[in-house]
Write a protein that holds these residues in place. Sequence first.
Motif, PDB file in Angstrom:
ATOM      1  N   ALA A 227       7.168  14.975   4.975  1.00 46.70           N
ATOM      2  CA  ALA A 227       6.634  15.965   4.033  1.00 46.70           C
ATOM      3  C   ALA A 227       7.788  16.582   3.249  1.00 46.70           C
ATOM      4  O   ALA A 227       8.860  16.833   3.804  1.00 46.70           O
ATOM      5  CB  ALA A 227       5.864  17.037   4.798  1.00 46.70           C
ATOM      6  N   ASN A 228       7.539  16.801   1.977  1.00 47.11           N
ATOM      7  CA  ASN A 228       8.623  17.272   1.095  1.00 47.11           C
ATOM      8  C   ASN A 228       8.494  18.770   0.847  1.00 47.11           C
ATOM      9  O   ASN A 228       7.501  19.230   0.279  1.00 47.11           O
ATOM     10  CB  ASN A 228       8.542  16.505  -0.235  1.00 47.11           C
ATOM     11  CG  ASN A 228       9.659  16.880  -1.186  1.00 47.11           C
ATOM     12  OD1 ASN A 228      10.619  17.546  -0.789  1.00 47.11           O
ATOM     13  ND2 ASN A 228       9.543  16.434  -2.421  1.00 47.11           N
ATOM     14  N   ALA A 229       9.517  19.518   1.248  1.00 48.60           N
ATOM     15  CA  ALA A 229       9.471  20.980   1.097  1.00 48.60           C
ATOM     16  C   ALA A 229      10.039  21.439  -0.243  1.00 48.60           C
ATOM     17  O   ALA A 229      10.036  22.638  -0.526  1.00 48.60           O
ATOM     18  CB  ALA A 229      10.252  21.624   2.242  1.00 48.60           C
ATOM     19  N   PHE A 230      10.539  20.504  -1.077  1.00 48.63           N
ATOM     20  CA  PHE A 230      11.146  20.939  -2.336  1.00 48.63           C
ATOM     21  C   PHE A 230      10.565  20.218  -3.559  1.00 48.63           C
ATOM     22  O   PHE A 230      11.265  20.032  -4.558  1.00 48.63           O
ATOM     23  CB  PHE A 230      12.679  20.809  -2.291  1.00 48.63           C
ATOM     24  CG  PHE A 230      13.198  19.452  -1.874  1.00 48.63           C
ATOM     25  CD1 PHE A 230      13.305  18.425  -2.794  1.00 48.63           C
ATOM     26  CD2 PHE A 230      13.596  19.222  -0.562  1.00 48.63           C
ATOM     27  CE1 PHE A 230      13.797  17.185  -2.417  1.00 48.63           C
ATOM     28  CE2 PHE A 230      14.086  17.976  -0.178  1.00 48.63           C
ATOM     29  CZ  PHE A 230      14.185  16.959  -1.115  1.00 48.63           C
ATOM     30  N   ALA A 231       9.274  19.859  -3.453  1.00 50.46           N
ATOM     31  CA  ALA A 231       8.663  19.123  -4.571  1.00 50.46           C
ATOM     32  C   ALA A 231       8.735  19.912  -5.878  1.00 50.46           C
ATOM     33  O   ALA A 231       8.885  19.341  -6.961  1.00 50.46           O
ATOM     34  CB  ALA A 231       7.212  18.784  -4.234  1.00 50.46           C
TER      35      ALA A 231
ATOM     36  N   ASP B 150      15.395  12.158   2.952  1.00 51.20           N
ATOM     37  CA  ASP B 150      15.432  11.802   4.379  1.00 51.20           C
ATOM     38  C   ASP B 150      14.427  10.713   4.751  1.00 51.20           C
ATOM     39  O   ASP B 150      13.691  10.831   5.748  1.00 51.20           O
ATOM     40  CB  ASP B 150      15.197  13.043   5.267  1.00 51.20           C
ATOM     41  CG  ASP B 150      16.414  13.955   5.276  1.00 51.20           C
ATOM     42  OD1 ASP B 150      17.531  13.449   5.446  1.00 51.20           O
ATOM     43  OD2 ASP B 150      16.242  15.178   5.085  1.00 51.20           O
ATOM     44  N   ALA B 151      14.404   9.656   3.973  1.00 51.43           N
ATOM     45  CA  ALA B 151      13.473   8.542   4.234  1.00 51.43           C
ATOM     46  C   ALA B 151      13.864   7.774   5.493  1.00 51.43           C
ATOM     47  O   ALA B 151      15.017   7.822   5.941  1.00 51.43           O
ATOM     48  CB  ALA B 151      13.476   7.592   3.036  1.00 51.43           C
ATOM     49  N   HIS B 152      12.877   7.069   6.023  1.00 48.60           N
ATOM     50  CA  HIS B 152      13.120   6.099   7.099  1.00 48.60           C
ATOM     51  C   HIS B 152      12.668   4.729   6.593  1.00 48.60           C
ATOM     52  O   HIS B 152      11.625   4.617   5.947  1.00 48.60           O
ATOM     53  CB  HIS B 152      12.336   6.458   8.364  1.00 48.60           C
ATOM     54  CG  HIS B 152      13.016   7.511   9.178  1.00 48.60           C
ATOM     55  ND1 HIS B 152      13.112   8.819   8.757  1.00 48.60           N
ATOM     56  CD2 HIS B 152      13.669   7.442  10.374  1.00 48.60           C
ATOM     57  CE1 HIS B 152      13.784   9.516   9.676  1.00 48.60           C
ATOM     58  NE2 HIS B 152      14.137   8.703  10.659  1.00 48.60           N
TER      59      HIS B 152
ATOM     60  N   THR C 164       0.820  -1.222   0.000  1.00 49.57           N
ATOM     61  CA  THR C 164       0.000   0.000   0.000  1.00 49.57           C
ATOM     62  C   THR C 164       0.851   1.269   0.000  1.00 49.57           C
ATOM     63  O   THR C 164       1.869   1.350   0.687  1.00 49.57           O
ATOM     64  CB  THR C 164      -0.898   0.012   1.264  1.00 49.57           C
ATOM     65  OG1 THR C 164      -1.539  -1.249   1.337  1.00 49.57           O
ATOM     66  CG2 THR C 164      -1.946   1.108   1.197  1.00 49.57           C
ATOM     67  N   ILE C 165       0.403   2.250  -0.783  1.00 46.83           N
ATOM     68  CA  ILE C 165       0.990   3.598  -0.719  1.00 46.83           C
ATOM     69  C   ILE C 165      -0.049   4.484  -0.041  1.00 46.83           C
ATOM     70  O   ILE C 165      -1.185   4.576  -0.515  1.00 46.83           O
ATOM     71  CB  ILE C 165       1.288   4.133  -2.138  1.00 46.83           C
ATOM     72  CG1 ILE C 165       2.285   3.212  -2.845  1.00 46.83           C
ATOM     73  CG2 ILE C 165       1.821   5.568  -2.067  1.00 46.83           C
ATOM     74  CD1 ILE C 165       2.507   3.550  -4.309  1.00 46.83           C
ATOM     75  N   LYS C 166       0.334   5.104   1.083  1.00 46.30           N
ATOM     76  CA  LYS C 166      -0.688   5.872   1.808  1.00 46.30           C
ATOM     77  C   LYS C 166      -0.091   7.135   2.409  1.00 46.30           C
ATOM     78  O   LYS C 166       1.093   7.163   2.780  1.00 46.30           O
ATOM     79  CB  LYS C 166      -1.341   5.017   2.894  1.00 46.30           C
ATOM     80  CG  LYS C 166      -0.363   4.481   3.908  1.00 46.30           C
ATOM     81  CD  LYS C 166      -1.057   3.540   4.900  1.00 46.30           C
ATOM     82  CE  LYS C 166      -0.036   3.038   5.907  1.00 46.30           C
ATOM     83  NZ  LYS C 166      -0.426   1.895   6.655  1.00 46.30           N
ATOM     84  N   PRO C 167      -0.934   8.193   2.540  1.00 39.88           N
ATOM     85  CA  PRO C 167      -0.453   9.412   3.198  1.00 39.88           C
ATOM     86  C   PRO C 167      -0.320   9.193   4.693  1.00 39.88           C
ATOM     87  O   PRO C 167      -1.034   8.382   5.279  1.00 39.88           O
ATOM     88  CB  PRO C 167      -1.554  10.437   2.881  1.00 39.88           C
ATOM     89  CG  PRO C 167      -2.753   9.656   2.513  1.00 39.88           C
ATOM     90  CD  PRO C 167      -2.318   8.304   2.050  1.00 39.88           C
ATOM     91  N   LEU C 168       0.606   9.921   5.323  1.00 36.37           N
ATOM     92  CA  LEU C 168       0.791   9.844   6.772  1.00 36.37           C
ATOM     93  C   LEU C 168       0.250  11.122   7.415  1.00 36.37           C
ATOM     94  O   LEU C 168       0.181  12.177   6.756  1.00 36.37           O
ATOM     95  CB  LEU C 168       2.284   9.694   7.097  1.00 36.37           C
ATOM     96  CG  LEU C 168       2.954   8.409   6.577  1.00 36.37           C
ATOM     97  CD1 LEU C 168       4.468   8.476   6.759  1.00 36.37           C
ATOM     98  CD2 LEU C 168       2.389   7.180   7.279  1.00 36.37           C
ATOM     99  N   VAL C 169      -0.089  11.057   8.682  1.00 32.11           N
ATOM    100  CA  VAL C 169      -0.676  12.230   9.347  1.00 32.11           C
ATOM    101  C   VAL C 169       0.312  13.401   9.425  1.00 32.11           C
ATOM    102  O   VAL C 169      -0.086  14.552   9.497  1.00 32.11           O
ATOM    103  CB  VAL C 169      -1.184  11.897  10.776  1.00 32.11           C
ATOM    104  CG1 VAL C 169      -2.474  11.121  10.732  1.00 32.11           C
ATOM    105  CG2 VAL C 169      -0.126  11.164  11.574  1.00 32.11           C
ATOM    106  N   ASN C 170       1.608  13.114   9.374  1.00 34.26           N
ATOM    107  CA  ASN C 170       2.601  14.205   9.448  1.00 34.26           C
ATOM    108  C   ASN C 170       2.839  14.883   8.095  1.00 34.26           C
ATOM    109  O   ASN C 170       3.744  15.704   7.956  1.00 34.26           O
ATOM    110  CB  ASN C 170       3.927  13.683  10.017  1.00 34.26           C
ATOM    111  CG  ASN C 170       4.596  12.656   9.091  1.00 34.26           C
ATOM    112  OD1 ASN C 170       4.105  12.393   7.997  1.00 34.26           O
ATOM    113  ND2 ASN C 170       5.700  12.094   9.533  1.00 34.26           N
ATOM    114  N   GLY C 171       2.015  14.511   7.094  1.00 33.14           N
ATOM    115  CA  GLY C 171       2.175  15.128   5.767  1.00 33.14           C
ATOM    116  C   GLY C 171       3.073  14.337   4.848  1.00 33.14           C
ATOM    117  O   GLY C 171       3.217  14.674   3.671  1.00 33.14           O
ATOM    118  N   GLY C 172       3.665  13.269   5.346  1.00 31.26           N
ATOM    119  CA  GLY C 172       4.516  12.423   4.515  1.00 31.26           C
ATOM    120  C   GLY C 172       3.737  11.303   3.871  1.00 31.26           C
ATOM    121  O   GLY C 172       2.501  11.319   3.833  1.00 31.26           O
ATOM    122  N   ILE C 173       4.454  10.313   3.339  1.00 29.44           N
ATOM    123  CA  ILE C 173       3.792   9.132   2.788  1.00 29.44           C
ATOM    124  C   ILE C 173       4.545   7.875   3.205  1.00 29.44           C
ATOM    125  O   ILE C 173       5.721   7.926   3.579  1.00 29.44           O
ATOM    126  CB  ILE C 173       3.673   9.145   1.244  1.00 29.44           C
ATOM    127  CG1 ILE C 173       5.051   9.187   0.573  1.00 29.44           C
ATOM    128  CG2 ILE C 173       2.759  10.214   0.755  1.00 29.44           C
ATOM    129  CD1 ILE C 173       4.990   8.830  -0.904  1.00 29.44           C
TER     130      ILE C 173
END
Length: 333
Positions: free
Chosen positions: A220-224, A173-175, A58-67
């Motif tokens: 969340a990505n600040a440089f999309a 900066d992935a985890h 699954t690809i899903k959004p995260l509550v912190n604005g990430g995915i």
Amino acid sequence: MRPFKFTPAKTAIAAVSLLTNNTKAKYLAGGTNLIDLMKEDVERPNELIDLGEINLATIKPLVNGGISLGGLGKNTAAANSPLVRKNYPLLSKAILAGASAQIRNMATNSGNLLQRTRCSYFYDVAMPCNKREPGTGCAALQGINRMHAIFGWSDACVAVYPSDMAVALMALDAHIKVMQPGGTERAIPIQNFHRLPGNEPEKDNVLNHGELITAIELPANAFAGHSAYAKVRDRNSYAFALVSVAAGLVLDGSKIISAHLAMGGVAHKPWRLLQAEEFLKGKAATNNNFTLAAEAAMRTAKPLTHNKFKIELGKRTIISALEQALKGDSYTG
Ligand code: SF4
């Protein structure tokens, strides 16, 4: 190919348990690298734990604005996901720069992270190779090492890590989320996931036997709107990078708030360009500053006999990626 036992796992925890119980077993996901290595007699598992029935795609959004990208999702699905294309175009383009459409359709996100070096001596079981057979020596150190490392290598191994996707994940900066034996989870920052060779080049990463990658999480990505993936290779498809650069710029007008830079094809892991990032912080986004940043990035490079060209090529690729990121382009290759 040597005979092996084939064991399908129904759940992630069952897979972890099966692998933990057999130190000579390996996980089988897309198989695009492992099966090749088994055919060449480089990898010799006596059992494959098949992950094909486990739902971790699954690809899903995260509550912190990430995915979150499921570990067993296919590379094609990640690259073509509207969520990824819109918010992480750098990742989409890096994945599409790798391999071929057929391989991306089979390869998984976790498998991409775990792919092994393409050093030709590693694949040739007649040659000494510390990564394949610890203690035998490194044929590439004094051999043909045009494709090999210029950063972070040791006398034990000068191989480079081949993934394009992981270079973008480094800049983003992935985890890496991992299930451990017993079912507990841990998250590993991408910068700590792959290893430098040191005296143990047989270890590509910090995973312990049995651990299973369940997801890749991106903040969340600040440089999309200002990112680019530049890849230089010997031919235009189905080739590994001589050098590649993932670049992202967070801008306030023409001022750089922060730069995010990682390089592929130069080290045993995706190589973060920290000196260049530091240099660019707060500076104007100009060609001159990009050139000075590229020079700072390559200053500590230590080339081998046949790959001195990677220093100049690396500088030019960094400058090119930064210029594309400034314009809002996201990929050339
Ligand atoms: Fe083996 Fe690494 Fe040397 Fe290649 S560079 S021959 S993978 S030890």
